[in-house]
Design a protein around this motif. Structure first.
Motif, short mmCIF file in Angstrom:
data_model
loop_
_atom_site.label_atom_id
_atom_site.label_comp_id
_atom_site.label_asym_id
_atom_site.label_seq_id
_atom_site.Cartn_x
_atom_site.Cartn_y
_atom_site.Cartn_z
N GLU A 13 43.61 56.54 83.36
CA GLU A 13 43.83 55.33 82.55
C GLU A 13 45.29 54.85 82.71
OE1 GLU A 13 41.26 54.01 81.41
OE2 GLU A 13 42.17 52.37 80.25
N GLU A 14 46.24 55.78 82.65
CA GLU A 14 47.66 55.40 82.82
C GLU A 14 47.88 54.75 84.18
OE1 GLU A 14 50.73 58.38 80.74
OE2 GLU A 14 49.15 59.41 81.80
N LEU A 15 47.30 55.37 85.20
CA LEU A 15 47.46 54.84 86.56
C LEU A 15 46.83 53.47 86.65
CD1 LEU A 15 46.60 58.09 88.57
CD2 LEU A 15 48.85 57.07 88.30
N PHE A 16 45.60 53.37 86.13
CA PHE A 16 44.87 52.10 86.19
C PHE A 16 45.68 50.97 85.52
CE2 PHE A 16 42.10 49.46 83.36
CZ PHE A 16 41.73 48.52 84.32
N LEU A 17 46.20 51.24 84.33
CA LEU A 17 46.93 50.18 83.60
C LEU A 17 48.16 49.73 84.39
CD1 LEU A 17 46.65 51.45 79.93
CD2 LEU A 17 45.47 49.50 80.98
N SER A 18 48.84 50.69 85.02
CA SER A 18 50.03 50.30 85.78
C SER A 18 49.64 49.50 87.04
CB SER A 18 50.85 51.55 86.08
OG SER A 18 51.18 51.65 87.41
N TYR A 19 48.58 49.91 87.74
CA TYR A 19 48.15 49.15 88.94
C TYR A 19 47.60 47.78 88.56
CZ TYR A 19 48.22 53.90 90.92
OH TYR A 19 48.59 55.17 91.31
N LYS A 20 46.86 47.74 87.44
CA LYS A 20 46.28 46.46 86.99
C LYS A 20 47.40 45.46 86.70
CE LYS A 20 43.50 44.77 83.04
NZ LYS A 20 44.38 44.40 81.94
N GLU A 21 48.46 45.95 86.03
CA GLU A 21 49.58 45.05 85.70
C GLU A 21 50.18 44.46 86.98
OE1 GLU A 21 52.83 47.04 83.71
OE2 GLU A 21 54.01 45.17 83.61
N ILE A 22 50.34 45.31 87.99
CA ILE A 22 50.92 44.83 89.25
C ILE A 22 49.98 43.83 89.92
CG2 ILE A 22 51.64 45.56 91.58
CD1 ILE A 22 52.65 48.17 90.23
N ALA A 23 48.67 44.18 89.98
CA ALA A 23 47.70 43.28 90.62
C ALA A 23 47.70 41.93 89.92
CB ALA A 23 46.31 43.92 90.57
N GLU A 24 47.72 41.95 88.60
CA GLU A 24 47.68 40.68 87.86
C GLU A 24 48.95 39.87 88.07
OE1 GLU A 24 44.62 41.57 84.19
OE2 GLU A 24 46.74 42.00 83.87
N LYS A 25 50.09 40.55 88.00
CA LYS A 25 51.36 39.82 88.16
C LYS A 25 51.49 39.21 89.55
CE LYS A 25 54.48 41.89 84.81
NZ LYS A 25 55.48 42.94 84.61
N MET A 26 50.84 39.79 90.55
CA MET A 26 50.95 39.25 91.91
C MET A 26 50.00 38.08 92.14
SD MET A 26 53.48 40.52 93.46
CE MET A 26 53.26 40.01 95.17
N GLU A 27 49.18 37.76 91.15
CA GLU A 27 48.34 36.55 91.14
C GLU A 27 47.63 36.28 92.46
OE1 GLU A 27 51.34 33.79 89.91
OE2 GLU A 27 50.85 34.08 87.79
N ILE A 42 42.84 52.96 91.38
CA ILE A 42 43.14 51.87 92.33
C ILE A 42 41.93 50.94 92.43
CG2 ILE A 42 43.65 51.33 94.77
CD1 ILE A 42 45.16 54.03 94.91
N LEU A 43 40.74 51.54 92.54
CA LEU A 43 39.52 50.72 92.67
C LEU A 43 39.34 49.84 91.43
CD1 LEU A 43 37.17 53.40 94.23
CD2 LEU A 43 37.71 51.18 95.25
N ARG A 44 39.55 50.41 90.26
CA ARG A 44 39.38 49.60 89.03
C ARG A 44 40.38 48.45 89.00
NH1 ARG A 44 39.84 53.84 84.37
NH2 ARG A 44 39.76 51.99 83.06
N ALA A 45 41.62 48.71 89.47
CA ALA A 45 42.63 47.64 89.47
C ALA A 45 42.24 46.53 90.46
CB ALA A 45 43.99 48.21 89.83
N SER A 46 41.44 46.89 91.49
CA SER A 46 41.09 45.90 92.52
C SER A 46 40.26 44.76 91.94
CB SER A 46 40.34 46.56 93.69
OG SER A 46 39.05 46.95 93.27
N TYR A 47 39.69 44.97 90.76
CA TYR A 47 38.92 43.92 90.10
C TYR A 47 39.85 42.81 89.57
CZ TYR A 47 35.66 41.78 86.79
OH TYR A 47 34.88 40.89 86.10
N TYR A 48 41.13 43.14 89.41
CA TYR A 48 42.07 42.21 88.77
C TYR A 48 43.02 41.52 89.74
CZ TYR A 48 40.29 44.42 84.64
OH TYR A 48 39.45 44.87 83.66
N GLY A 49 42.82 41.69 91.03
CA GLY A 49 43.72 41.05 92.00
C GLY A 49 43.24 41.40 93.39
N ARG A 50 44.17 41.25 94.37
CA ARG A 50 43.79 41.55 95.76
C ARG A 50 44.43 42.88 96.16
NH1 ARG A 50 45.46 37.84 100.90
NH2 ARG A 50 44.35 39.03 102.48
#
Ligand code: PEP
Ligand code: MG
Length: 547
Positions: free
Chosen positions: A317-331, A383-391
């Protein structure tokens, strides 16, 4: 006529300044005759007060550094606050007080013992913490005096400060408008103070060795670009130096203006070859800088930094939240997350990597992940879960063989299946890549190219393994600087192999930021260059000058 004195050191920025020298003699807190305890109860109370005062001062410093210098630099003081609360250190101080020591003595000796213990662990990250502990020791001792620690402040016109050494705390406290530069007898270019000086844009010279106090007040020319300090220069030397400085500043300003003007244009060579310019980052804090300097994507997220900042394994969960934030910020821009590359120069104690004769050739990168498969899959799921929020793309380091990447791909498939069972969304077509950072991976690139979508060349390790030069050893670094050709040939091999399969290739090691190699890399046909944030503008400008 005063004697001209020339001193050499390690320059920290590439700036020049001329001003009077001002030596500061630091009031080192000494335990001296204060080492006479009253009662353990009274000493414990004093320690409690000193600790809370030191904490307040660190919060102040953190805030001031965040405002004046930057978020990343402010983090040094966040680390200091964490260390101030370190259970083992506090326990050691309390035990010494319990056994009859004064508060001063307990702080002094417990901190020294703790710092020496960290130093002996032979881990670069923990060795850095050892000097932080000494900084905290001074902070605690001075907080015992019930006085606010004063900023380094002298009532004169701007000057070049000279000190035996400066702790990060003292460096951050420097009054930037008064201090035009600083010189320290000790220190190295990678010490925290040097990092802060760089971020503050102050010219600094470190590691000069002792300078005679008779030069206090003398006029001097500090040239951080070539690492020299000229004390009592002749008038001609002074005029030449200041003229050169004005010229360099003018050129730098003009160049920066030009680079900003092309920041949002594609990086294309004069013959029309386009190269993507990406950023190397270690955490989400660097994203705003990356975007404002024109990064088209993240070419390397060094994911191990999150692991190294923790005392135990981070959760999915910690890893996911940090990757998700990066994916989202990179729009929607590409974000390449490199899976854990722990081992060798990057260690975290909870991985239990045994002490090795040759850590760079031992358990590191994918080798650790294939040993601890559940730990690896937890990162892959994040990483896979974060891929839903960006590229998002996933990249595996330290590959030497086809079987290793196949094993990784099987684990990625397992992670995907587990997520489907959990009804979690992710990008089913996530791009998979590998780092080309061992000669074996370059030599086997035809076979490896059949397995993945992209390559990214880690030239720091590829040079180390190709040229048999330890990247941690400064006495052989010149061999790397003088021998780019063998590494360039391996990059060419990998580029041709991946292009033949319709994939793409980037370079994310330090060679990508070396302007003298941009032309060669463009000629080889690399598709992307990924560099740390301060180099983004310069590399984009350089590509547009290439043929
Ligand atoms: C490299 O080896 O070039 C690279 C980018 O990886 P790291 O520096 O993190 O080992
Ligand atoms: Mg590497």
């Amino acid at each position: 006529m005063k004697e001209v004195k020339k001193i050499r050191g390690v320059g920290v920025t590439s700036l020049k300044v001329g001003a009077r020298l001002h030596f500061i003699k630091k009031e080192k807190s000494s335990i001296g005759d204060k080492d006479k305890p009253s009662s353990p109860e009274r000493e414990l109370e004093r320690f409690g007060k000193a600790k809370s005062r030191a904490t307040d001062q660190l919060i102040d410093l953190e805030e001031r550094t965040r405002r004046v210098i930057g978020k990343d630099e402010a983090e040094i003081f966040e680390i200091h606050r964490m260390l101030l609360d370190d259970e083992d250190l506090n326990q050691a101080i309390l035990e010494k007080i319990d056994k009859g020591s004064s508060c001063e003595g307990a702080i002094e000796y417990a901190c020294l013992e703790y710092s020496n213990m960290l130093k002996s662990l032979d881990d670069p990250y923990l060795s850095e913490r050892a000097s932080d502990i000494l900084d905290i020791k001074e902070q605690l001792l001075s907080s015992l005096d019930e006085k606010e620690k004063k900023d380094v402040k002298i009532d004169t016109s701007p000057y070049i400060l000279v000190a035996v050494d400066l702790t990060p705390t003292e460096t951050a406290r420097l009054e930037k408008d008064k201090i035009l530069g600083f010189v320290t007898f000790g220190g190295s270019s990678s010490s925290h103070s040097a990092i802060l000086a760089r971020a503050m844009g102050i010219p600094a010279l470190v590691g000069t060795g002792a300078i005679d106090k008779v030069y206090d007040g003398a006029y001097a020319l500090l040239d951080a670009s070539d690492g020299t300090l000229i004390i009592n220069p002749t008038n001609e030397e002074k005029d030449r130096f200041l003229e050169q400085r004005d010229k360099e500043e003018r050129i730098a300003r003009e160049h920066e203006r030009y680079l900003r003007s092309i920041m949002n244009k594609p990086a294309v060579t004069r013959s029309g070859y386009k190269i993507m310019i990406y950023a190397n980052i270690e955490s989400s804090r660097e994203i705003s800088g990356a975007i404002s300097n024109g990064a088209e994507g993240i070419g390397l997220l060094r994911s191990e930094m999150l692991y190294m900042s923790k005392k135990s394994l981070p959760t999915e969960e910690e890893l996911f939240l940090s990757y998700k934030e990066i994916a989202e910020k990179m729009e929607g821009r590409r974000v390449i997350i490199r899976t854990l590359d722990i081992g060798a120069d990057k260690q975290a104690p909870y991985f239990n990597i045994p002490k090795e004769e040759n850590p760079a050739l031992g358990l590191r990168g994918v080798r650790v992940c294939l040993r601890d498969k559940e730990m690896f899959k937890s990162q892959l799921r994040a990483i896979l879960r974060a891929s839903y929020y960006g590229r998002v793309s996933v990249m595996i380091p330290m590959i030497v063989s086809v079987s290793e990447i196949r094993e990784c791909k099987a684990l990625i498939n397992d992670a995907m299946r587990e997520l489907r069972e959990r009804k979690e969304s992710f990008d089913e077509k996530i791009e998979i890549g590998i780092m080309i950072e061992t000669p074996a991976s370059a030599i086997m690139s035809e076979e490896l190219a059949k397995e993945v979508d992209f390559f990214s060349v880690g030239t720091n390790d590829l040079s180390q393994y190709t040229l048999a030069t330890d990247r941690q050893n400064p006495s052989v670094s010149h061999i790397c600087e003088e021998n780019a050709e063998p590494v360039l040939r391996l990059i060419k091999m990998a580029t041709d192999a991946i292009h033949k399969r319709g994939g793409w290739i980037g370079v994310c090691g330090e060679m990508a930021a070396d302007l003298s190699l941009t032309q060669s890399l463009a000629k080889i046909g690399v598709d992307e260059l990924s560099v740390s944030v301060p180099y983004l503008l310069g590399i984009r400008g350089k590509v547009s000058e290439c043929i």
